[in-house]
Design a protein around this motif. Structure first.
Motif, PDB file in Angstrom:
ATOM      1  N   VAL A 165       0.885  -1.164   0.000  1.00  0.00           N
ATOM      2  CA  VAL A 165       0.000   0.000   0.000  1.00  0.00           C
ATOM      3  C   VAL A 165       0.925   1.216   0.000  1.00  0.00           C
ATOM      4  O   VAL A 165       1.847   1.283   0.814  1.00  0.00           O
ATOM      5  N   ALA A 166       0.706   2.152  -0.928  1.00  0.00           N
ATOM      6  CA  ALA A 166       1.573   3.338  -0.967  1.00  0.00           C
ATOM      7  C   ALA A 166       1.355   4.172   0.292  1.00  0.00           C
ATOM      8  O   ALA A 166       0.215   4.485   0.625  1.00  0.00           O
ATOM      9  N   GLU A 171       5.119  10.112  -2.808  1.00  0.00           N
ATOM     10  CA  GLU A 171       4.479  10.047  -4.121  1.00  0.00           C
ATOM     11  C   GLU A 171       4.246   8.564  -4.462  1.00  0.00           C
ATOM     12  O   GLU A 171       5.184   7.767  -4.385  1.00  0.00           O
ATOM     13  N   PRO A 172       3.007   8.177  -4.832  1.00  0.00           N
ATOM     14  CA  PRO A 172       2.748   6.749  -5.071  1.00  0.00           C
ATOM     15  C   PRO A 172       3.697   6.117  -6.088  1.00  0.00           C
ATOM     16  O   PRO A 172       4.183   5.006  -5.882  1.00  0.00           O
ATOM     17  N   ARG A 173       3.995   6.843  -7.149  1.00  0.00           N
ATOM     18  CA  ARG A 173       4.837   6.244  -8.195  1.00  0.00           C
ATOM     19  C   ARG A 173       6.216   5.869  -7.643  1.00  0.00           C
ATOM     20  O   ARG A 173       6.773   4.812  -7.980  1.00  0.00           O
ATOM     21  N   SER A 194       6.592 -13.732  -9.042  1.00  0.00           N
ATOM     22  CA  SER A 194       6.810 -12.496  -9.798  1.00  0.00           C
ATOM     23  C   SER A 194       5.620 -11.541  -9.793  1.00  0.00           C
ATOM     24  O   SER A 194       5.674 -10.480 -10.401  1.00  0.00           O
ATOM     25  N   ALA A 195       4.542 -11.903  -9.112  1.00  0.00           N
ATOM     26  CA  ALA A 195       3.359 -11.035  -9.129  1.00  0.00           C
ATOM     27  C   ALA A 195       3.530  -9.859  -8.166  1.00  0.00           C
ATOM     28  O   ALA A 195       4.279  -9.942  -7.190  1.00  0.00           O
ATOM     29  N   ILE A 196       2.852  -8.758  -8.487  1.00  0.00           N
ATOM     30  CA  ILE A 196       2.920  -7.561  -7.637  1.00  0.00           C
ATOM     31  C   ILE A 196       1.500  -7.042  -7.413  1.00  0.00           C
ATOM     32  O   ILE A 196       0.818  -6.620  -8.349  1.00  0.00           O
ATOM     33  N   SER A 197       1.063  -7.070  -6.153  1.00  0.00           N
ATOM     34  CA  SER A 197      -0.266  -6.569  -5.790  1.00  0.00           C
ATOM     35  C   SER A 197      -0.134  -5.154  -5.253  1.00  0.00           C
ATOM     36  O   SER A 197       0.320  -4.943  -4.129  1.00  0.00           O
ATOM     37  N   MET A 198      -0.471  -4.177  -6.078  1.00  0.00           N
ATOM     38  CA  MET A 198      -0.436  -2.777  -5.628  1.00  0.00           C
ATOM     39  C   MET A 198      -1.331  -1.941  -6.529  1.00  0.00           C
ATOM     40  O   MET A 198      -1.592  -2.295  -7.677  1.00  0.00           O
ATOM     41  N   GLY A 199      -1.795  -0.809  -5.973  1.00  0.00           N
ATOM     42  CA  GLY A 199      -2.689   0.063  -6.717  1.00  0.00           C
ATOM     43  C   GLY A 199      -4.102  -0.027  -6.172  1.00  0.00           C
ATOM     44  O   GLY A 199      -4.679  -1.110  -6.122  1.00  0.00           O
ATOM     45  N   MET A 200      -4.609   1.128  -5.722  1.00  0.00           N
ATOM     46  CA  MET A 200      -5.970   1.233  -5.209  1.00  0.00           C
ATOM     47  C   MET A 200      -6.691   2.306  -6.028  1.00  0.00           C
ATOM     48  O   MET A 200      -6.158   2.780  -7.023  1.00  0.00           O
ATOM     49  N   SER A 201      -7.893   2.694  -5.614  1.00  0.00           N
ATOM     50  CA  SER A 201      -8.679   3.635  -6.425  1.00  0.00           C
ATOM     51  C   SER A 201      -7.902   4.890  -6.818  1.00  0.00           C
ATOM     52  O   SER A 201      -8.012   5.375  -7.940  1.00  0.00           O
ATOM     53  N   ALA A 202      -7.118   5.418  -5.886  1.00  0.00           N
ATOM     54  CA  ALA A 202      -6.474   6.706  -6.128  1.00  0.00           C
ATOM     55  C   ALA A 202      -5.166   6.595  -6.912  1.00  0.00           C
ATOM     56  O   ALA A 202      -4.661   7.604  -7.417  1.00  0.00           O
ATOM     57  N   ASP A 203      -4.592   5.386  -7.006  1.00  0.00           N
ATOM     58  CA  ASP A 203      -3.230   5.319  -7.558  1.00  0.00           C
ATOM     59  C   ASP A 203      -2.980   4.104  -8.465  1.00  0.00           C
ATOM     60  O   ASP A 203      -1.839   3.734  -8.713  1.00  0.00           O
TER      61      ASP A 203
END
Ligand SMILES: *Cc1c(COP(=O)(O)O)cnc(C)c1O
Length: 229
Positions: A165-166, A171-173, A194-203
């Motif tokens: 979670v950022a 800065e999220p990026r 190799s999977a990446i779980s990230m990114g929510m509504s705002a980012d």
């Protein structure tokens, strides 16, 4: 974040943004799974989303998820548990969830190692703590590789990769770029993780640009959440 319009409009808007961002990153949009986070919403909304083709759902609180998923057993859905997991609830959560995104403590290795055939859980992501605040959920980046090897050794479970979670203060990026770098280190050790779980509504756009394979999107699709009960 734009949460106007009907459910189908919001869902399509997010799908369009996912496709555009994937193209911008020269990635195949089919390599990005959107998990719709339905916490605080009732079973009716889950059924509506299922009818619109959604198959991946995310929940974050055991007390809420357990009865909800039980009521929705007839749906051929994939359930992702994304919230903080108390050790004494780990076995129960593993009995109704397919994927755990919030593996954040060594102690969970033992809890998930011998729960036997009652376990529905198949895949695990290690949650990384990107802030300096130890109170925030997650494993500190320097401990990820050690814990990854232990999780990789759990029989019956597949270590998919990392989750984050950022943190609010950066800065999220930039935060997501750190996760990507950590993911590259992890896959040198365990190529299948190799999977990446990230990114929510705002980012989630920024997350896709940094290689996210699993987005966890709530409000941008479901609309404003009812108050926490
Ligand atoms: C609630 C939640 C989300 C979704 O948040 P939105 O801002 O509604 O998209 C994603 N990840 C975790 C861990 C959450 O708890």
């Amino acid at each position: 974040m734009d949460s106007d319009g009907s459910l189908i409009e919001r869902l399509w808007r997010v799908r369009d943004t996912v496709s555009d961002a994937a193209r911008e990153a020269s990635r195949d949009p089919s390599g990005v799974t959107t998990i719709v986070v339905t916490k605080f919403h009732g079973v009716k909304l889950v059924r509506e989303l299922f009818a619109l083709g959604v198959r991946d759902f995310g929940e974050s609180r055991h007390q809420e998820a357990c009865p909800k998923i039980t009521q929705l057993e007839d749906l051929d859905a994939v359930w992702h548990f994304i919230g903080q997991l108390q050790s004494n609830k780990a076995r129960q959560v593993a009995a109704y969830s397919d994927v755990l995104h919030s593996f954040d403590r060594d102690a969970l290795v033992d809890k998930l190692s011998d729960s036997g055939h009652s376990m529905r859980l198949r895949e695990v992501f290690l949650q990384v703590n990107l802030s300096d605040d130890r109170e925030r959920g997650g494993i500190s980046p320097e401990k990820i590789l050690t814990i990854a090897e232990r999780v990789h050794d759990i029989k019956g479970l597949v270590l998919r990769g990392v989750m984050a979670v950022a943190p609010r203060e950066v800065e999220p990026r930039a935060a997501f770029a750190r996760v990507r770098a950590l993911s590259e280190q992890l896959t040198e050790l365990l190529p299948t993780a190799s999977a990446i779980s990230m990114g929510m509504s705002a980012d989630y756009r920024e997350a896709i640009l940094e290689g996210a394979t699993h987005l966890r999107i709530g409000a941008a699709i479901t609309g404003k959440r009812p108050e926490a009960g």
